[in-house]
Scaffold this motif. Structure first.
Motif, PDB file in Angstrom:
ATOM      1  N   VAL A   7       0.813  -1.218   0.000  1.00  0.00           N
ATOM      2  CA  VAL A   7       0.000   0.000   0.000  1.00  0.00           C
ATOM      3  C   VAL A   7       0.850   1.274   0.000  1.00  0.00           C
ATOM      4  O   VAL A   7       0.818   2.061  -0.939  1.00  0.00           O
ATOM      5  N   HIS A   8       1.605   1.495   1.068  1.00  0.00           N
ATOM      6  CA  HIS A   8       2.222   2.805   1.256  1.00  0.00           C
ATOM      7  C   HIS A   8       3.255   3.143   0.180  1.00  0.00           C
ATOM      8  O   HIS A   8       3.226   4.240  -0.393  1.00  0.00           O
ATOM      9  N   LEU A   9       4.175   2.235  -0.089  1.00  0.00           N
ATOM     10  CA  LEU A   9       5.220   2.544  -1.065  1.00  0.00           C
ATOM     11  C   LEU A   9       4.662   2.741  -2.473  1.00  0.00           C
ATOM     12  O   LEU A   9       5.034   3.708  -3.167  1.00  0.00           O
ATOM     13  N   PRO A  10       3.753   1.862  -2.945  1.00  0.00           N
ATOM     14  CA  PRO A  10       3.171   2.125  -4.270  1.00  0.00           C
ATOM     15  C   PRO A  10       2.441   3.466  -4.350  1.00  0.00           C
ATOM     16  O   PRO A  10       2.504   4.151  -5.378  1.00  0.00           O
ATOM     17  N   LEU A  11       1.761   3.859  -3.264  1.00  0.00           N
ATOM     18  CA  LEU A  11       1.032   5.125  -3.299  1.00  0.00           C
ATOM     19  C   LEU A  11       1.971   6.330  -3.196  1.00  0.00           C
ATOM     20  O   LEU A  11       1.726   7.373  -3.802  1.00  0.00           O
ATOM     21  N   LEU A  12       3.044   6.191  -2.423  1.00  0.00           N
ATOM     22  CA  LEU A  12       4.032   7.277  -2.380  1.00  0.00           C
ATOM     23  C   LEU A  12       4.632   7.491  -3.766  1.00  0.00           C
ATOM     24  O   LEU A  12       4.863   8.635  -4.182  1.00  0.00           O
ATOM     25  N   ARG A  13       4.878   6.395  -4.471  1.00  0.00           N
ATOM     26  CA  ARG A  13       5.390   6.524  -5.844  1.00  0.00           C
ATOM     27  C   ARG A  13       4.324   7.121  -6.754  1.00  0.00           C
ATOM     28  O   ARG A  13       4.612   7.988  -7.588  1.00  0.00           O
ATOM     29  N   ARG A  14       3.084   6.667  -6.617  1.00  0.00           N
ATOM     30  CA  ARG A  14       2.001   7.220  -7.440  1.00  0.00           C
ATOM     31  C   ARG A  14       1.886   8.728  -7.233  1.00  0.00           C
ATOM     32  O   ARG A  14       1.652   9.472  -8.191  1.00  0.00           O
ATOM     33  N   ARG A  15       2.019   9.170  -5.978  1.00  0.00           N
ATOM     34  CA  ARG A  15       1.889  10.591  -5.679  1.00  0.00           C
ATOM     35  C   ARG A  15       3.264  11.253  -5.590  1.00  0.00           C
ATOM     36  O   ARG A  15       3.571  11.974  -4.639  1.00  0.00           O
ATOM     37  N   ASP A  16       4.074  11.014  -6.613  1.00  0.00           N
ATOM     38  CA  ASP A  16       5.400  11.628  -6.598  1.00  0.00           C
ATOM     39  C   ASP A  16       5.344  13.118  -6.868  1.00  0.00           C
ATOM     40  O   ASP A  16       6.366  13.803  -6.860  1.00  0.00           O
ATOM     41  N   ASP A  17       4.128  13.649  -7.075  1.00  0.00           N
ATOM     42  CA  ASP A  17       3.976  15.095  -7.099  1.00  0.00           C
ATOM     43  C   ASP A  17       4.050  15.686  -5.692  1.00  0.00           C
ATOM     44  O   ASP A  17       4.354  16.875  -5.522  1.00  0.00           O
ATOM     45  N   LEU A  48      -2.612   9.905   2.852  1.00  0.00           N
ATOM     46  CA  LEU A  48      -1.302  10.470   2.536  1.00  0.00           C
ATOM     47  C   LEU A  48      -1.414  11.953   2.178  1.00  0.00           C
ATOM     48  O   LEU A  48      -0.552  12.758   2.563  1.00  0.00           O
ATOM     49  N   VAL A  49      -2.445  12.330   1.464  1.00  0.00           N
ATOM     50  CA  VAL A  49      -2.649  13.740   1.136  1.00  0.00           C
ATOM     51  C   VAL A  49      -2.853  14.549   2.421  1.00  0.00           C
ATOM     52  O   VAL A  49      -2.340  15.666   2.566  1.00  0.00           O
ATOM     53  N   ALA A  50      -3.598  13.972   3.378  1.00  0.00           N
ATOM     54  CA  ALA A  50      -3.808  14.649   4.659  1.00  0.00           C
ATOM     55  C   ALA A  50      -2.494  14.758   5.436  1.00  0.00           C
ATOM     56  O   ALA A  50      -2.247  15.762   6.119  1.00  0.00           O
ATOM     57  N   PHE A  51      -1.638  13.732   5.341  1.00  0.00           N
ATOM     58  CA  PHE A  51      -0.319  13.791   5.979  1.00  0.00           C
ATOM     59  C   PHE A  51       0.506  14.919   5.362  1.00  0.00           C
ATOM     60  O   PHE A  51       1.168  15.694   6.069  1.00  0.00           O
ATOM     61  N   HIS A  52       0.476  15.022   4.044  1.00  0.00           N
ATOM     62  CA  HIS A  52       1.183  16.108   3.362  1.00  0.00           C
ATOM     63  C   HIS A  52       0.684  17.456   3.863  1.00  0.00           C
ATOM     64  O   HIS A  52       1.490  18.381   4.109  1.00  0.00           O
ATOM     65  N   ALA A  53      -0.627  17.602   4.028  1.00  0.00           N
ATOM     66  CA  ALA A  53      -1.187  18.863   4.513  1.00  0.00           C
ATOM     67  C   ALA A  53      -0.747  19.142   5.948  1.00  0.00           C
ATOM     68  O   ALA A  53      -0.525  20.301   6.322  1.00  0.00           O
TER      69      ALA A  53
END
Length: 375
Positions: free
Chosen positions: A18-28, A326-331
């Motif tokens: 989950v986490h690593l694939p999504l971190l790569r997906r959201r490389d923006d 993850l977006v909420a973590f970024h915020a």
């Protein structure tokens, strides 16, 4: 939007599926800059896959935190996260911490006393679009005061059955025995501190903080944490595994009732979780698929009255709950946005879990010790 550098501690199932694939997906939004795992072969393999330079691959997560060079820590190691989360906060690192936040209230207290850093507990279901919509509809109905009852049923197959699609390699055999033994001893000591030494209580507590905590997080979101724990029961399958099924019920703030049935069914064909919020004029029913299936929609069914009859309307979204988390973590990292579950809320779930253990002892005669003895 600012791209933040993330270090990932713990390369187990949840990180790799989950986490690593999504971190790569959201490389923006994210750059994976460091990895840590007790297995040298696993950290090397995952490091190669995600382009992390060899000097930033660690077998000691605490050393990774000390070395810095990142803007945030995703903490997904096994066992309690209290010690490593405290070290990260002391270093000024924001933390996205997989549950459990900690095993003990004492650990949570030390985290709360940290003067720097921010922490978010990884309850991704709170960020599921269907849950967000259910919370919005409930607010329109009057919020927690409108709730009459909340019913939760979890059908929980074995991990192997849930992960058949993932084709994960076998667990590596190169974790140093002394390291594994030291960490296991530390976790046993923390369980002693939390609930005492009774085997049944310890098993139940681990089910609570590792799995049922997700349902406690949803209760908090919709109504606030349970006001009482009135009934607790555990029972095994005939000739089944040692880990039992669990039933819990009690009163919610405002007088509503809740019931949680967590059924351990190793050979059940698929994970399924249903959370139903009943109010005077209808229901909000959430059905969750396996958490490991990315972008598999949770279904919200809204039941109400229309034209003199029953109306059922379904809401689905393929937006991924873990990605929204993850977006909420970024915020939180970039803008200081307060997470839905921080240290105080994570501690509330530990406290509720210990109340369950205390009631379990009262009903079964099991000798409860540690912090739970006084809950």
């Amino acid at each position: 939007m600012k791209r933040i550098r993330v270090a990932v501690a713990g390369l187990g199932i949840i990180a790799r599926t989950v986490h690593l694939p999504l971190l790569r997906r959201r490389d923006d939004l994210f750059e994976i800059v460091a990895l840590a795992d007790m297995s040298p072969s696993r950290v090397a393999q995952v490091g190669e896959r995600y382009g992390v330079e060899p000097s930033r691959r660690y077998t000691d997560a605490a050393r990774m935190v000390t070395d810095g060079g990142c803007d945030g820590l995703l903490l997904a190691t096994s066992g309690s996260h209290g010690e490593l989360a405290a070290a990260a906060l002391h270093a000024g690192l924001p933390v996205l911490c997989e549950k459990p936040l900690a095993y003990t209230l004492a650990e949570a207290g030390r985290l709360a006393a940290s003067s720097t850093g921010a922490l978010m507990v990884g309850y991704m279901k709170q960020y599921d679009p269907a849950v967000v919509e259910a919370a919005r509809l409930l607010a329109d109905l009057g919020g927690a005061q409108a709730v009459h009852a909340v019913e939760v049923t979890v059908l929980h197959p074995s991990g192997d059955r849930q992960l058949r699609f993932a084709n994960l390699p076998a667990a590596p055999g190169d974790v140093p025995a002394t390291t594994a033994a030291r960490l296991a001893a530390a976790d046993r000591a923390l369980l002693d501190t939390a609930v005492g030494t009774d085997p049944g209580a310890r098993t139940l507590y681990q089910i609570l903080i590792n799995s049922i905590s997700h349902d406690l997080s949803l209760l908090r979101l919709f109504t606030g944490p349970p006001a009482t724990v009135d009934h607790v029961a555990t029972w095994p399958l005939p000739d089944g595994p040692a880990e039992p099924s669990v039933e819990i019920s009690g009163r919610l703030p405002g007088g509503a009732r809740y019931g949680i049935r967590w059924l351990h069914l190793p050979d059940y064909p698929a994970y399924r979780e249903t959370v139903t919020v009943h109010h005077a004029r209808g229901s909000l029913e959430l059905v969750f698929p396996s958490p490991y299936l990315l972008n598999a929609p949770t279904t919200l069914t809204v039941v109400d009255e229309h034209g003199g009859g029953e109306r059922r309307a379904a809401f689905r979204s393929v937006s991924e709950a873990f990605e929204e988390e993850l977006v909420a973590f970024h915020a939180m990292v970039t803008a200081g946005v307060v997470p839905l579950t921080g240290i105080a809320e994570g501690a509330a779930d530990i406290r509720t879990s210990q109340q369950v253990i205390r009631r379990y002892g009262e009903l079964t005669g099991a000798a409860i010790g540690g912090e739970a003895e006084s809950r």
